[in-house]
Design a protein around this motif. Structure first.
Motif, PDB file in Angstrom:
ATOM      1  N   GLU A 125      -2.452   4.728   0.949  1.00 18.70           N
ATOM      2  CA  GLU A 125      -3.053   3.433   1.272  1.00 18.70           C
ATOM      3  C   GLU A 125      -3.803   2.835   0.093  1.00 18.70           C
ATOM      4  O   GLU A 125      -4.825   2.171   0.255  1.00 18.70           O
ATOM      5  CB  GLU A 125      -3.949   3.545   2.509  1.00 18.70           C
ATOM      6  CG  GLU A 125      -3.177   3.967   3.758  1.00 18.70           C
ATOM      7  CD  GLU A 125      -3.981   3.893   5.031  1.00 18.70           C
ATOM      8  OE1 GLU A 125      -5.231   3.843   4.947  1.00 18.70           O
ATOM      9  OE2 GLU A 125      -3.381   3.859   6.110  1.00 18.70           O
ATOM     10  N   GLN A 126      -3.252   3.054  -1.099  1.00 22.81           N
ATOM     11  CA  GLN A 126      -3.783   2.441  -2.304  1.00 22.81           C
ATOM     12  C   GLN A 126      -2.834   1.320  -2.738  1.00 22.81           C
ATOM     13  O   GLN A 126      -1.613   1.424  -2.594  1.00 22.81           O
ATOM     14  CB  GLN A 126      -3.911   3.468  -3.429  1.00 22.81           C
ATOM     15  CG  GLN A 126      -4.898   4.588  -3.110  1.00 22.81           C
ATOM     16  CD  GLN A 126      -6.296   4.066  -2.825  1.00 22.81           C
ATOM     17  OE1 GLN A 126      -6.874   3.343  -3.630  1.00 22.81           O
ATOM     18  NE2 GLN A 126      -6.856   4.449  -1.689  1.00 22.81           N
ATOM     19  N   LEU A 154       0.854  -1.181   0.000  1.00 22.19           N
ATOM     20  CA  LEU A 154       0.000   0.000   0.000  1.00 22.19           C
ATOM     21  C   LEU A 154       0.894   1.236   0.000  1.00 22.19           C
ATOM     22  O   LEU A 154       1.868   1.302   0.749  1.00 22.19           O
ATOM     23  CB  LEU A 154      -0.913   0.018   1.233  1.00 22.19           C
ATOM     24  CG  LEU A 154      -1.911  -1.139   1.363  1.00 22.19           C
ATOM     25  CD1 LEU A 154      -2.766  -0.951   2.609  1.00 22.19           C
ATOM     26  CD2 LEU A 154      -2.793  -1.263   0.132  1.00 22.19           C
ATOM     27  N   ASN A 190      -2.990  -0.117   8.604  1.00 23.19           N
ATOM     28  CA  ASN A 190      -3.496   0.980   7.785  1.00 23.19           C
ATOM     29  C   ASN A 190      -4.910   1.342   8.239  1.00 23.19           C
ATOM     30  O   ASN A 190      -5.481   0.685   9.109  1.00 23.19           O
ATOM     31  CB  ASN A 190      -3.475   0.600   6.294  1.00 23.19           C
ATOM     32  CG  ASN A 190      -4.314  -0.621   5.989  1.00 23.19           C
ATOM     33  OD1 ASN A 190      -5.544  -0.562   5.975  1.00 23.19           O
ATOM     34  ND2 ASN A 190      -3.661  -1.763   5.763  1.00 23.19           N
ATOM     35  N   HIS A 191      -5.448   2.394   7.655  1.00 20.25           N
ATOM     36  CA  HIS A 191      -6.760   2.890   8.058  1.00 20.25           C
ATOM     37  C   HIS A 191      -7.904   2.326   7.216  1.00 20.25           C
ATOM     38  O   HIS A 191      -9.066   2.672   7.431  1.00 20.25           O
ATOM     39  CB  HIS A 191      -6.786   4.421   7.965  1.00 20.25           C
ATOM     40  CG  HIS A 191      -5.797   5.100   8.852  1.00 20.25           C
ATOM     41  ND1 HIS A 191      -4.482   5.287   8.492  1.00 20.25           N
ATOM     42  CD2 HIS A 191      -5.934   5.624  10.097  1.00 20.25           C
ATOM     43  CE1 HIS A 191      -3.843   5.919   9.468  1.00 20.25           C
ATOM     44  NE2 HIS A 191      -4.694   6.132  10.452  1.00 20.25           N
ATOM     45  N   ARG A 192      -7.603   1.476   6.269  1.00 19.18           N
ATOM     46  CA  ARG A 192      -8.646   0.927   5.394  1.00 19.18           C
ATOM     47  C   ARG A 192      -9.589   0.022   6.188  1.00 19.18           C
ATOM     48  O   ARG A 192      -9.177  -0.675   7.117  1.00 19.18           O
ATOM     49  CB  ARG A 192      -7.993   0.128   4.255  1.00 19.18           C
ATOM     50  CG  ARG A 192      -7.148   0.965   3.298  1.00 19.18           C
ATOM     51  CD  ARG A 192      -6.374   0.054   2.354  1.00 19.18           C
ATOM     52  NE  ARG A 192      -7.239  -0.825   1.582  1.00 19.18           N
ATOM     53  CZ  ARG A 192      -7.473  -0.722   0.284  1.00 19.18           C
ATOM     54  NH1 ARG A 192      -6.885   0.252  -0.420  1.00 19.18           N
ATOM     55  NH2 ARG A 192      -8.262  -1.579  -0.333  1.00 19.18           N
ATOM     56  N   GLU A 193     -10.847   0.029   5.781  1.00 21.27           N
ATOM     57  CA  GLU A 193     -11.830  -0.833   6.440  1.00 21.27           C
ATOM     58  C   GLU A 193     -11.470  -2.311   6.266  1.00 21.27           C
ATOM     59  O   GLU A 193     -11.645  -3.129   7.172  1.00 21.27           O
ATOM     60  CB  GLU A 193     -13.228  -0.572   5.867  1.00 21.27           C
ATOM     61  CG  GLU A 193     -13.747   0.838   6.085  1.00 21.27           C
ATOM     62  CD  GLU A 193     -14.178   1.083   7.515  1.00 21.27           C
ATOM     63  OE1 GLU A 193     -15.277   0.645   7.889  1.00 21.27           O
ATOM     64  OE2 GLU A 193     -13.387   1.706   8.250  1.00 21.27           O
ATOM     65  N   ASP A 194     -10.935  -2.661   5.072  1.00 21.83           N
ATOM     66  CA  ASP A 194     -10.625  -4.074   4.823  1.00 21.83           C
ATOM     67  C   ASP A 194      -9.385  -4.540   5.556  1.00 21.83           C
ATOM     68  O   ASP A 194      -9.022  -5.725   5.478  1.00 21.83           O
ATOM     69  CB  ASP A 194     -10.492  -4.355   3.317  1.00 21.83           C
ATOM     70  CG  ASP A 194      -9.576  -3.381   2.601  1.00 21.83           C
ATOM     71  OD1 ASP A 194      -8.546  -2.999   3.183  1.00 21.83           O
ATOM     72  OD2 ASP A 194      -9.899  -2.997   1.458  1.00 21.83           O
ATOM     73  N   SER A 220     -18.379  -4.226  -1.096  1.00 15.96           N
ATOM     74  CA  SER A 220     -17.709  -3.435  -0.071  1.00 15.96           C
ATOM     75  C   SER A 220     -17.353  -4.318   1.112  1.00 15.96           C
ATOM     76  O   SER A 220     -18.061  -5.291   1.424  1.00 15.96           O
ATOM     77  CB  SER A 220     -18.613  -2.284   0.392  1.00 15.96           C
ATOM     78  OG  SER A 220     -18.912  -1.417  -0.680  1.00 15.96           O
ATOM     79  N   SER A 276     -17.130  -4.325   7.215  1.00 16.36           N
ATOM     80  CA  SER A 276     -16.441  -4.031   8.473  1.00 16.36           C
ATOM     81  C   SER A 276     -17.414  -3.888   9.645  1.00 16.36           C
ATOM     82  O   SER A 276     -17.175  -4.451  10.725  1.00 16.36           O
ATOM     83  CB  SER A 276     -15.609  -2.747   8.324  1.00 16.36           C
ATOM     84  OG  SER A 276     -16.418  -1.666   7.908  1.00 16.36           O
TER      85      SER A 276
END
Length: 563
Positions: free
Chosen positions: A162-163, A158, A463-467, A505, A508
């Motif tokens: 965060e991509q 990432l 990281n801050h991603r939901e996944d 999606s 979460s």
């Protein structure tokens, strides 16, 4: 290393002559230092070797010799303190400063942060414990995860936003719904000079098959020297994303790893390990890194134990007050500190016990019992769900009675600024209900997880991603070992549905809700994370990440230019 006695003798001489150069007889030195002529010569020669004085003895008895002072008392004390700090001997360093903690704090703060040494840019950062486990295949704490990301590379990663982006694989494609193909960069080298081959990738991915997060991998093959095909048991649209997880870093083969690989590992990342012990961790920029070479040459993490942390953070209080603490940018931890209840082999496998714990340790009530200095210093807030803003845990009957009377085992990390106090609060609350409590203190992982009833845990997501919850739950959260088979199968099914469809999606909220409603997890606190700008000085792009650090490989030092 000069001795404390030699420093005292220097200070005696310095004070006697008021720091002024003087012509003196050796007999005068013996009287000042209360020693023999022979010892006086030894002492003067040692001081000369240290660079504190210049001693020019005159030939013959009674002749005047020349004594020149090259350092002041404070300079000698500071120099000795720094040398003791290099060895991790903080008590000795404090002694060198005559037990003046304020002066030692000034010495340390002046030595930390951005420095220039022998033409290299160096960042020196303090930390409260050694960084012990750096093997991504082993259980890791949050800060160790950050260091691992500096040392190792994965097939994917990432970026700063965060991509998902390329890493060891410069591109990839889905051959069909059960086959992913990854194209490797050529001539990538490990830090020890070994060239990365498909064999390293195949062995690393095959190792992952034993983990719940990657159990859908059927086999890994190489149809070409720089190509790796991953065959899946079931369709998996998310494999490239999940391969960016910390546990999926590509490692040397088992035969190529040294005996101390867990502590001093070898990877292909932007930094290579130069030292890692009880006193210090040192990273050097890897000149042969396949990406952009890091701009900061050396990163040092100094271990300042908790007993002396006030010397490093003399003004730390609430991180929401940046002018006082030096923290200019703060954000909430994307996860939380929580209690993991053992519903597989602990007392919480009985739903009435799980319900008791969930109510007894409601975040608000536990928060009120914590020492105020811990709350303000660390900036913790009550958590009502796994992530900030979630409201999933509503059990709040703190007067609930236990189902029976027995011993409850509570486990927590021994070197942590919050957990010992938190464990004492839990212990006191359980004892008030007539229960016996056994505290298990450990470094990386308890010896026997099956015997634990309550485990104080951090989420430690990178990281801050939901996944990010997928990797935490299936790989690094220990949920599998302490949940019932029925519940864990349910969690996996929720994530599997997301993995099978690229348009879905990440669920979460569904996961967070089911984990708390089933009393598998009791959320306790969110913590503020921030980067201390005072220590970073002229460091640019030092943005706090989800692990509470900044990416060493993406920062640079702004030079001071006259005019």
């Amino acid at each position: 290393m000069s001795s404390p006695r030699l420093r005292v003798q220097f200070e005696t001489l310095f004070e006697h002559f008021d720091g002024q150069n003087a012509q003196v007889r050796i007999e005068d030195i013996t009287e000042i230092l209360f020693c023999t002529r022979r010892n006086a010569r030894i002492v003067l020669n040692k001081m000369d070797e240290e660079g504190w004085i210049e001693w020019h003895p005159a030939p013959g008895r009674g002749k005047l010799s020349q004594l020149n002072f090259k350092r002041s008392r404070s300079e000698v004390s500071q120099n000795m303190a720094l040398r003791y700090l290099e060895e991790g001997k903080i008590e000795h360093a404090l002694g060198a400063m005559n037990n003046d903690s304020a002066k030692l704090a000034q010495v340390i703060e002046g030595y930390l942060g951005v420095q220039h040494s022998e033409g290299e840019q160096v960042i020196r950062l303090p930390y409260y414990r050694p960084l012990s486990m750096l093997n991504p295949r082993m259980p890791m704490r949050r800060s160790e995860q950050h260091i691992a990301h500096q040392i190792f590379s994965g097939l994917t990663k990432l970026d700063e936003k965060e991509q998902l982006t390329a890493d060891l694989a410069h591109t990839w494609e889905m051959i069909d719904e059960r086959v992913w193909r990854f194209y490797l960069r050529p001539h990538v080298r490990f830090h020890n000079g070994t060239v990365l081959t498909v064999n390293h990738v195949i062995e690393s991915l095959e190792d992952l098959k034993q983990r719940p997060l990657f159990e859908t991998i059927e086999r890994v093959e190489s149809p070409s020297p720089l190509v790796v095909d991953v065959f899946m048991v079931t369709p998996d649209a998310r494999l490239p994303l999940l391969l960016a997880e910390t546990c999926a870093k590509i490692l040397p083969t088992k035969e190529e790893r040294s005996d101390n690989f867990d502590v001093v590992p070898v990877g292909t990342g932007p930094y290579k390990m130069a030292r890692n012990d009880e006193q210090k961790l040192v990273l050097h920029a890897f000149d042969s890194y396949f990406g952009y070479r890091a701009l900061v040459d050396v990163v040092e993490v100094w271990v300042i134990d908790q007993a002396h942390s006030t010397l490093i953070y003399p003004s730390v209080s609430n991180p929401m007050q940046p002018k006082k603490s030096g923290v200019e940018q703060v954000e909430l931890d994307p996860g939380c500190i929580y209690l993991l209840l053992n519903q597989r082999s602990g007392v919480a496998k009985d739903p009435t016990w799980a319900h008791y714990f969930s109510n007894k340790f409601n975040a608000l009530s536990v928060f009120r019992d914590l020492p105020s200095d811990i709350v303000t210093k660390l900036g913790i807030l009550p958590a009502h769900g796994l992530k900030p803003g979630w409201l999933h845990h509503t059990n709040c009957n703190s007067n609930i009675a236990p189902p029976s009377y027995r011993t409850i085992t509570v486990a927590y990390h021994d070197r942590h600024p919050t957990y010992p106090d938190l464990a004492r609060v839990l212990e006191q609350r359980l004892k008030e209900d007539g229960l016996t409590v056994e505290l298990v203190v450990f470094d990386i992982e308890p010896d026997n997880v099956d015997d634990i009833d309550i485990w104080i845990k951090p989420m430690g997501i990178a990281n801050h991603r939901e996944d990010a919850l997928a990797g935490w739950l299936l790989d690094s959260g220990d949920i599998e070992r302490l949940s019932s088979e029925e519940h864990f199968t349910q969690y996996k099914a929720i994530i599997a549905n997301w993995r099978s469809n690229a348009e879905t999606s990440f669920p979460s909220h569904q996961l967070g809700k089911v984990l708390t409603e089933q009393n598998q997890i009791v959320p306790l606190f969110h913590c503020w994370l921030g980067v201390n700008k005072e220590q970073c000085g002229s460091l640019q792009n030092a943005q706090c990440n989800a692990l509470g650090w900044f990416d060493f490989s993406n920062v640079w030092v702004r030079p001071e230019i006259d005019g």
